[in-house]
Design a protein around this motif. Structure first.
Motif, PDB file in Angstrom:
ATOM      1  N   GLY A 570      -2.283 -27.319  44.369  1.00  0.00           N
ATOM      2  CA  GLY A 570      -3.174 -26.182  44.167  1.00  0.00           C
ATOM      3  C   GLY A 570      -4.209 -25.982  45.252  1.00  0.00           C
ATOM      4  N   ALA A 571      -4.279 -26.886  46.223  1.00  0.00           N
ATOM      5  CA  ALA A 571      -5.306 -26.773  47.268  1.00  0.00           C
ATOM      6  C   ALA A 571      -4.945 -25.685  48.277  1.00  0.00           C
ATOM      7  N   ASP A 572      -5.963 -25.001  48.795  1.00  0.00           N
ATOM      8  CA  ASP A 572      -5.816 -24.045  49.904  1.00  0.00           C
ATOM      9  C   ASP A 572      -4.901 -22.880  49.566  1.00  0.00           C
ATOM     10  N   LEU A 573      -4.913 -22.458  48.321  1.00  0.00           N
ATOM     11  CA  LEU A 573      -4.131 -21.295  47.916  1.00  0.00           C
ATOM     12  C   LEU A 573      -5.077 -20.139  47.599  1.00  0.00           C
ATOM     13  N   PRO A 574      -4.677 -18.907  47.894  1.00  0.00           N
ATOM     14  CA  PRO A 574      -5.573 -17.770  47.677  1.00  0.00           C
ATOM     15  C   PRO A 574      -5.578 -17.315  46.226  1.00  0.00           C
ATOM     16  N   ASP A 575      -6.623 -16.604  45.856  1.00  0.00           N
ATOM     17  CA  ASP A 575      -6.595 -15.826  44.625  1.00  0.00           C
ATOM     18  C   ASP A 575      -5.840 -14.540  44.963  1.00  0.00           C
ATOM     19  N   GLY A 576      -4.663 -14.395  44.383  1.00  0.00           N
ATOM     20  CA  GLY A 576      -3.855 -13.241  44.746  1.00  0.00           C
ATOM     21  C   GLY A 576      -3.182 -12.652  43.535  1.00  0.00           C
ATOM     22  N   PRO A 577      -2.394 -11.641  43.736  1.00  0.00           N
ATOM     23  CA  PRO A 577      -1.672 -11.039  42.612  1.00  0.00           C
ATOM     24  C   PRO A 577      -0.616 -11.965  42.032  1.00  0.00           C
ATOM     25  N   GLY A 578      -0.141 -12.932  42.843  1.00  0.00           N
ATOM     26  CA  GLY A 578       0.763 -13.946  42.325  1.00  0.00           C
ATOM     27  C   GLY A 578      -0.007 -15.182  41.916  1.00  0.00           C
ATOM     28  N   ARG A 579       0.713 -16.181  41.422  1.00  0.00           N
ATOM     29  CA  ARG A 579       0.049 -17.396  40.957  1.00  0.00           C
ATOM     30  C   ARG A 579       0.962 -18.594  41.127  1.00  0.00           C
ATOM     31  N   LEU A 580       0.360 -19.779  41.100  1.00  0.00           N
ATOM     32  CA  LEU A 580       1.103 -21.028  41.154  1.00  0.00           C
ATOM     33  C   LEU A 580       1.457 -21.428  39.728  1.00  0.00           C
ATOM     34  N   LEU A 581       2.754 -21.409  39.406  1.00  0.00           N
ATOM     35  CA  LEU A 581       3.198 -21.741  38.051  1.00  0.00           C
ATOM     36  C   LEU A 581       3.243 -23.241  37.812  1.00  0.00           C
ATOM     37  N   GLY A 582       3.520 -24.010  38.873  1.00  0.00           N
ATOM     38  CA  GLY A 582       3.626 -25.443  38.682  1.00  0.00           C
ATOM     39  C   GLY A 582       4.332 -26.130  39.823  1.00  0.00           C
ATOM     40  N   VAL A 583       4.942 -27.273  39.513  1.00  0.00           N
ATOM     41  CA  VAL A 583       5.526 -28.134  40.536  1.00  0.00           C
ATOM     42  C   VAL A 583       6.936 -28.533  40.132  1.00  0.00           C
ATOM     43  N   GLN A 584       7.698 -28.962  41.140  1.00  0.00           N
ATOM     44  CA  GLN A 584       9.057 -29.417  40.859  1.00  0.00           C
ATOM     45  C   GLN A 584       9.514 -30.433  41.885  1.00  0.00           C
ATOM     46  N   ALA A 585      10.056 -31.544  41.397  1.00  0.00           N
ATOM     47  CA  ALA A 585      10.740 -32.499  42.257  1.00  0.00           C
ATOM     48  C   ALA A 585      12.128 -31.963  42.574  1.00  0.00           C
ATOM     49  N   CYS A 586      12.599 -32.207  43.793  1.00  0.00           N
ATOM     50  CA  CYS A 586      13.942 -31.784  44.179  1.00  0.00           C
ATOM     51  C   CYS A 586      14.748 -32.997  44.632  1.00  0.00           C
ATOM     52  N   ILE A 587      15.898 -33.195  44.016  1.00  0.00           N
ATOM     53  CA  ILE A 587      16.775 -34.322  44.327  1.00  0.00           C
ATOM     54  C   ILE A 587      18.041 -33.765  44.961  1.00  0.00           C
ATOM     55  N   TRP A 588      18.105 -33.826  46.295  1.00  0.00           N
ATOM     56  CA  TRP A 588      19.293 -33.420  47.040  1.00  0.00           C
ATOM     57  C   TRP A 588      20.135 -34.678  47.299  1.00  0.00           C
ATOM     58  N   THR A 589      21.451 -34.550  47.219  1.00  0.00           N
ATOM     59  CA  THR A 589      22.270 -35.757  47.076  1.00  0.00           C
ATOM     60  C   THR A 589      23.248 -36.008  48.217  1.00  0.00           C
ATOM     61  N   GLU A 590      22.967 -35.496  49.414  1.00  0.00           N
ATOM     62  CA  GLU A 590      23.834 -35.822  50.539  1.00  0.00           C
ATOM     63  C   GLU A 590      23.984 -37.333  50.700  1.00  0.00           C
ATOM     64  N   TYR A 591      22.889 -38.064  50.544  1.00  0.00           N
ATOM     65  CA  TYR A 591      22.892 -39.511  50.714  1.00  0.00           C
ATOM     66  C   TYR A 591      22.708 -40.257  49.396  1.00  0.00           C
ATOM     67  N   LEU A 592      22.884 -39.568  48.276  1.00  0.00           N
ATOM     68  CA  LEU A 592      22.611 -40.187  46.977  1.00  0.00           C
ATOM     69  C   LEU A 592      23.827 -40.084  46.052  1.00  0.00           C
TER      70      LEU A 592
END
Length: 635
Positions: A570-592
């Protein structure tokens, strides 16, 4: 154990005298027999440059082909018993900058097609390196509660002298407690349960009651001679029960943690979106692994599972509209259109999910309060689809007119062909029918900037519509797709490139910002709702430790546990017409490709991201997290 071993050594750009450096493979024959090998093949992200012709220089063999992560080299020599043979490639798409960035699997083929699988060693560096691993600190425990994520507000006035179990005071409370007790048993099958569903002389009663004055997902725990659990909704009730289960579990297995005898926990999620993404295409993971992941997510109070089911390398979701799509699109063999990829051996693979398995995952997730968001990748990352469904290629476009960043030629649906929209609409419709959740993810990342330049159909479209770049063409395509998705009653989700080239409308749209914080700020300023998925912190395939001996991908830099934990979405984000809904981890599996690989890369960072999604920034503490991280179960 194989009688053949593949040694790998990196060559710097200076040593190779070629862009991307090079790699020297040494094949050791320990079999006691001479081998007439005609081909050496391997899978791995470090592939040779295929174009322009002659960009890769080979000694010890001749270049045959590279497709995605598959590369084949023709050999013209016998590998005698006890001998070794070197194959050197100069001119690579990427330099080998860590021990795992070479071949993942490798084999030899003889003239009859018989294969010999080799054991594969780490890539050795071109110069000396620091091999000292950095240890995480033990951490500190100021308040001995075994909770992760940490609550919004907590005060404890007194502690029990010894651990005890919680028991329900009534049937309504008992049902909710029994569901979390079953979750705990699945996650910790050999550990004592924190709950006793039938009260005993040494249990503490829990009374759950609805409180409509609380926020969605929120709960209040008040500790005394009994425990009061107030909640507004089913999510809040489950979150409160998980909190009690975590407190009891930690106290039962680790003397550093205790249970409150008096005090209060007042808790609610920081963000509505607390997600985890899993790529099941590069490496396939079955439903038992996914169910285990969903259990861990529920334990960490995460609520969105992003199921990344289609890619260049396969189409894992079932299809009724295009019969045979699964069987053909996932066929990764030496003589198929896809070739073996990543962790495949010479026999390749062909796996996907049945309709019954997809329904099972959706139902399983729902019981845990988790929504399932499917992703079908369009217009790029579509090789598997293009290989199977007819009419999706411009017949006048040269077949090797561009390659994607992952090495697939002409891998994007053509925005000038009516057939593209017919197929996409059918796929979106059946996906919307299969997945009842409110959001449908369409991918739309990493379309090559040179895409479609040599398609006469696209050139005509570009001239007619005044479009000049690949991103403007993609935006033209996606605006039609957006109407389809909204018409199906769904919210459209996509990667942040959906806003490029003029973009799609912000209404009914969620964009997943993966490139950097500046991109998140830009999107919010333009009116888009955003989920933070920064590669620099939340991509769990990124290296956790630096230096040559780190494991994983490195394009976004080092994502060590401390930097992942300390990243404030949430740091360094503007007050704008859009919003930050949340967060997500991403697990890409080329090496997994296995659960062992997943565990090594997911933890402790998945818990760090879960805490970022749940816990207010001012309540987060790195050293406290370090002391609690071992309480999170693994796959």
């Amino acid at each position: 154990m194989s009688q053949f071993f593949l040694d790998q050594a990196a060559l710097s750009e200076a040593e190779a005298d070629a862009p991307g450096g090079g790699i020297r493979f040494t094949i050791f024959n320990f079999s006691g027999e001479d081998i007439d090998a005609v081909r050496f093949a391997y899978t791995g992200v470090m592939r040779p440059l295929a174009a322009p012709a002659g960009a890769v220089r080979v000694t010890g063999g001749c270049f045959v082909e590279t497709l995605g992560s598959y590369t084949a080299i023709a050999l013209d020599t016998q590998i005698k018993a006890g001998a070794q043979h070197e194959v050197t490639l100069r001119g690579m798409a990427y330099p080998a900058t860590a021990r795992a960035r070479g071949a993942i699997t490798a084999w030899l083929e003889d003239a009859s097609g018989t294969t010999i699988v080799m054991d594969v060693g780490d890539v050795s560096p071109s110069k000396t390196h620091d091999a000292t691993p950095a240890a995480l600190p033990a951490g500190r425990i100021e308040l001995p509660l075994g909770l992760l994520p940490w609550p919004r507000a907590v005060s404890v006035e007194d502690w029990w002298d010894r651990p005890h179990r919680y028991a329900p005071a009534n049937d309504t409370t008992g049902k909710a407690m029994a569901q979390v007790a079953a979750l705990h048993r699945r996650l910790f099958p050999t550990e004592p349960s924190p709950f006793q569903i039938k009260a005993r002389h040494d249990t503490v009663a829990v009374v759950a009651a609805e409180d409509r004055g609380l926020d969605p997902g929120a709960f209040v725990l008040e500790f005394g001679s009994e425990v009061s659990l107030r909640h507004k909704d089913a999510d809040g009730l489950r979150h409160g029960m998980v909190t009690l289960a975590q407190i009891g579990h930690a106290a039962l297995i680790d003397p550093a943690f205790r249970q409150p005898k008096g005090g209060q926990i007042n808790d609610a999620p920081r963000f509505d979106w607390r997600g985890c993404h899993l790529d099941v295409v590069r490496s396939f993971h079955g439903i038992e692994t996914i169910k285990r992941l969903l259990d861990i997510m529920a334990w960490l109070k995460m609520n969105w599972f992003h199921w990344h089911g289609t890619e260049d390398e396969g189409w894992r979701f079932p299809s009724r509209a295009f019969q045979g799509l699964n069987a053909l699109a996932n066929d990764r063999r030496r003589d198929s259109d896809l070739r073996p990829q990543y962790g495949d051996g010479p026999e390749g693979s062909n796996v996907s999910y049945s309709a019954e398995q997809v329904a099972e995952i959706i139902s399983y997730a729902a019981d845990l309060g988790i929504q399932v968001m499917p992703e079908i990748e369009i217009p790029g990352h579509a090789t598997a689809l293009l290989n199977v469904v007819e009419g999706l290629r411009d017949p006048d476009e040269p077949p090797e007119s561009y390659r994607s960043v992952q090495g697939f030629p002409n891998n994007a649906l053509n925005p000038a062909l009516p057939r593209s929209y017919e197929v996409v609409e059918a796929l979106l419709r059946e996906t919307a029918e299969t997945f009842p959740g409110p959001v449908l993810h369409i991918g739309s990342d990493e379309v090559e900037q040179k895409a479609w330049r040599h398609s006469p159909a696209v050139r005509a479209l570009a001239e007619a519509e005044g479009l000049s770049s690949a991103m403007e063409l993609q935006a033209h395509f996606l605006r039609r797709v957006q109407k389809m998705v909204v018409g199906l009653g769904k919210t459209l989700a996509g990667w942040d490139e959906c806003a490029e080239g003029g973009g799609i409308a912000p209404d009914d749209t969620i964009l997943f910002a993966w490139r950097n914080k500046a991109k998140m700020a830009e999107l919010i300023g333009r009116g888009y709702d955003v989920v933070a998925t920064p590669g620099q912190a939340y991509y769990l395939d990124m290296m956790q430790r630096g230096g040559w001996d780190g494991y994983g991908i490195g394009w976004a830099g080092l994502a060590d546990p401390e930097s992942t934990y300390c990243y404030d979405p949430g740091a360094d984000l503007p007050d704008g017409p859009g919003r930050l809904l949340g967060v997500q981890a991403c697990i890409w599996t080329e090496y997994l490709p296995t659960t062992a690989h997943l565990n090594a890369m997911m933890f402790p960072r998945l818990g760090a991201i879960a805490e970022a999604g749940w816990t207010a920034q001012e309540a987060r503490d790195w050293l406290s997290f370090c002391a609690r991280r071992h309480l999170v179960p693994q796959l």
